[in-house]
Design an enzyme around this catalytic site. Structure first.
Site, PDB file in Angstrom:
ATOM      1  N   SER A   1      50.226  50.480 -36.754  1.00  0.00           N
ATOM      2  CA  SER A   1      48.849  50.321 -36.475  1.00  0.00           C
ATOM      3  C   SER A   1      48.194  49.714 -34.975  1.00  0.00           C
ATOM      4  O   SER A   1      48.764  50.308 -33.917  1.00  0.00           O
ATOM      5  CB  SER A   1      48.228  49.562 -37.657  1.00  0.00           C
TER       6      SER A   1
ATOM      7  N   ASP B   1      45.214  59.809 -42.300  1.00  0.00           N
ATOM      8  CA  ASP B   1      45.002  58.545 -41.956  1.00  0.00           C
ATOM      9  C   ASP B   1      43.344  58.150 -41.991  1.00  0.00           C
ATOM     10  O   ASP B   1      42.912  58.732 -40.903  1.00  0.00           O
ATOM     11  CB  ASP B   1      45.739  58.110 -40.631  1.00  0.00           C
TER      12      ASP B   1
ATOM     13  N   HIS C   1      47.959  55.138 -44.214  1.00  0.00           N
ATOM     14  CA  HIS C   1      48.251  54.187 -43.041  1.00  0.00           C
ATOM     15  C   HIS C   1      49.300  52.867 -43.476  1.00  0.00           C
ATOM     16  O   HIS C   1      49.901  52.607 -42.480  1.00  0.00           O
ATOM     17  CB  HIS C   1      46.888  53.629 -42.765  1.00  0.00           C
TER      18      HIS C   1
END
Length: 470
Positions: free
Chosen positions: A173, A419, A447
């Site tokens: 991320s 996502d 995610h």
């Protein structure tokens, strides 16, 4: 947006302050490392960084004749921004990394975890009031984290042969955002880059980011209420109760529950199991109302810890800043402005009331609003500081698109079609921008797949590296 890349500075090696090792059950040798690096690589000052190095604990039958050669580093960069690393024995990357011949370095970004963590009390020690505090927080973004990584790399590999000094990094991320800044600033320090949900929206403005993620969030709301249609009434019932109490209910740890804060729980919709977690929390609140006519402490405690902004304030206060790539870019509470203009989120307007609407009340996603600084006790004293950061328009650049186009470092990325946090279409643009990027794409994961489906994700990522395409 930025027309030139980040400043390339001379990075001195970090100073190793302490190193303590211990064995963790499961044959892990964990070394706790504290370093000292500049808080500002131009103006000076110092900050402390913390990392855990993990290797396999081995007990050879015969003592080795020679000191074994060091294993290559794989550095994990956590998401956020604002979160430190979990314990190595609980980390999904630990055993796969060791099995593939790496030693793993779990480095807490500056300002989080044990790396001089930012808090409201800590910021009071920064002389100069809100202006100085805002400047200090402005040093906590990905460009300086890259410099920290380089400083630590130079320290840990100082006596290694030159060709072995570059290391591998793994960005989850926001850790991927850091990784792309790393490729823009110091690619000479990298051997390879792994990304999971971390293909940052390079070249996109904060408004573009939130316009896209609000659309994804609306899709997730529709899916949530399709799975739990009874929660349309449940959410309205809880929201009506909050309004009947003057619009806010005190929370056990000092914050307040408002209707907007209730509806920010949708941040969980982007992860595996997020729907069920939200439903469970709502079910607890609903049962409390039906059985007692009020919300019990036991029903409120899980809700107030839903987003840990009271212990991880960088997540809230710098979230929009990570999309400000260079001078002339300002966030100006981008998510709030974008969301307020959408008919689907009327609760973002000051005069909202539950009775004035009908149908589902939509949850927001990974967005930060000024209301967060009204309902979290750790954030409330930082309202003025947050406003200064929202108005700032002289942010340093984060990416060098020309360098990314001519990249020579192998990049292996997992990208998730659905996502909710990192827009897939923008991720595709970024993957096309960075030369030499190989991407594993799937619409069967969200995610948080590195945690929820780690074996599958890592198998595909390492296959990108090891397999041959003719």
């Amino acid at each position: 947006m930025a027309t030139s890349g980040p400043a390339i500075l001379d990075i001195p090696p970090a100073k190793l302050i302490s190193s303590k090792s211990h064995v963790v059950p499961g044959q892990l040798l964990v070394t706790e490392l504290f370093f000292q690096v500049p808080i500002d690589y131009v103006a000076g000052g110092t900050i402390t960084l913390f990392a855990r190095r993990v290797t396999k604990h081995e007990v050879p039958i015969f003592p080795p004749d020679d000191e074994p050669a060091p294993k290559p580093y794989l550095v994990f960069l956590e998401g956020g921004p604002g979160f430190g690393n979990r314990e190595p024995q609980d980390h999904p990357l630990t055993r796969p990394a060791l099995a593939r011949g790496y030693q793993l370095l779990l480095l807490d970004h500056r300002g989080v975890g044990l790396s001089t963590p930012v808090s409201n009390d800590m910021l009071t020690l920064v002389p100069g009031g809100p202006d100085a505090q805002a400047n200090y927080l402005g040093l906590m973004r990905q460009d300086n984290t890259v410099r920290d990584c380089e400083a630590v790399r130079k320290c840990l590999t100082e006596n290694w042969p030159e060709r072995k000094r570059p290391w591998s990094i793994f960005g989850q991320s926001y850790g991927g955002f850091i990784s792309l800044s790393y490729l823009s600033m110091h690619p000479e320090g990298l051997r390879e880059v792994f990304l999971t949900g971390g293909l940052a929206p390079v070249g996109k403005t904060p408004d573009q980011v939130y316009q896209a993620t609000f659309n994804r969030t609306l899709e997730r709301n529709e899916a949530y209420y399709a799975k739990f249609p009874e929660d349309v009434d449940t959410v309205r019932e809880i929201a009506t109760h909050i309004e009947s109490k003057g619009g806010s209910i005190p929370l056990p740890s000092g914050g307040v529950l408002t209707v907007p804060r209730l509806l920010t729980m949708g941040i969980a919709f982007g992860g595996h199991g997020g729907f069920d977690n939200v439903h469970s929390t709502l079910l607890h609140l609903k049962a409390s109302l039906e059985q007692f006519g009020f919300l019990t402490r036991a029903s409120l405690v899980p809700l107030e810890g839903w987003t840990p902004f009271d212990t991880n304030i960088i997540y809230a206060i710098l979230h929009e800043a990570i999309y400000c790539d260079g001078p002339g870019t300002t966030s100006s509470w981008s998510a709030y402005r974008v969301g307020k203009a959408l008919e689907s989120f009327p609760w973002l307007t000051p005069d909202f009331s539950v009775a004035s609407t009908s149908g589902p009340l939509n949850f927001s996603g990974e967005m930060i609003f000024p209301l967060h600084f009204e309902t979290y006790p750790e954030l409330k004293p930082l309202t003025e500081v947050s406003q200064k950061l929202a108005e700032r328009d002289d942010w340093p650049a984060l990416y060098d698109q020309e360098k990314l186009r001519n990249n020579k470092v192998p990049v292996y990325a997992a990208s998730y079609v659905d996502d909710m946090y990192v827009e897939y279409e923008f991720a595709k643009d970024t993957a096309s921008l960075i030369k030499g990027t190989k991407v594993f794409e799937t619409n069967a994961m969200y995610h948080s797949a590195l945690r929820a489906k780690s074996d599958e994700v890592l198998q595909n990522l390492f296959s990108l590296r090891d397999d041959v395409m003719d």
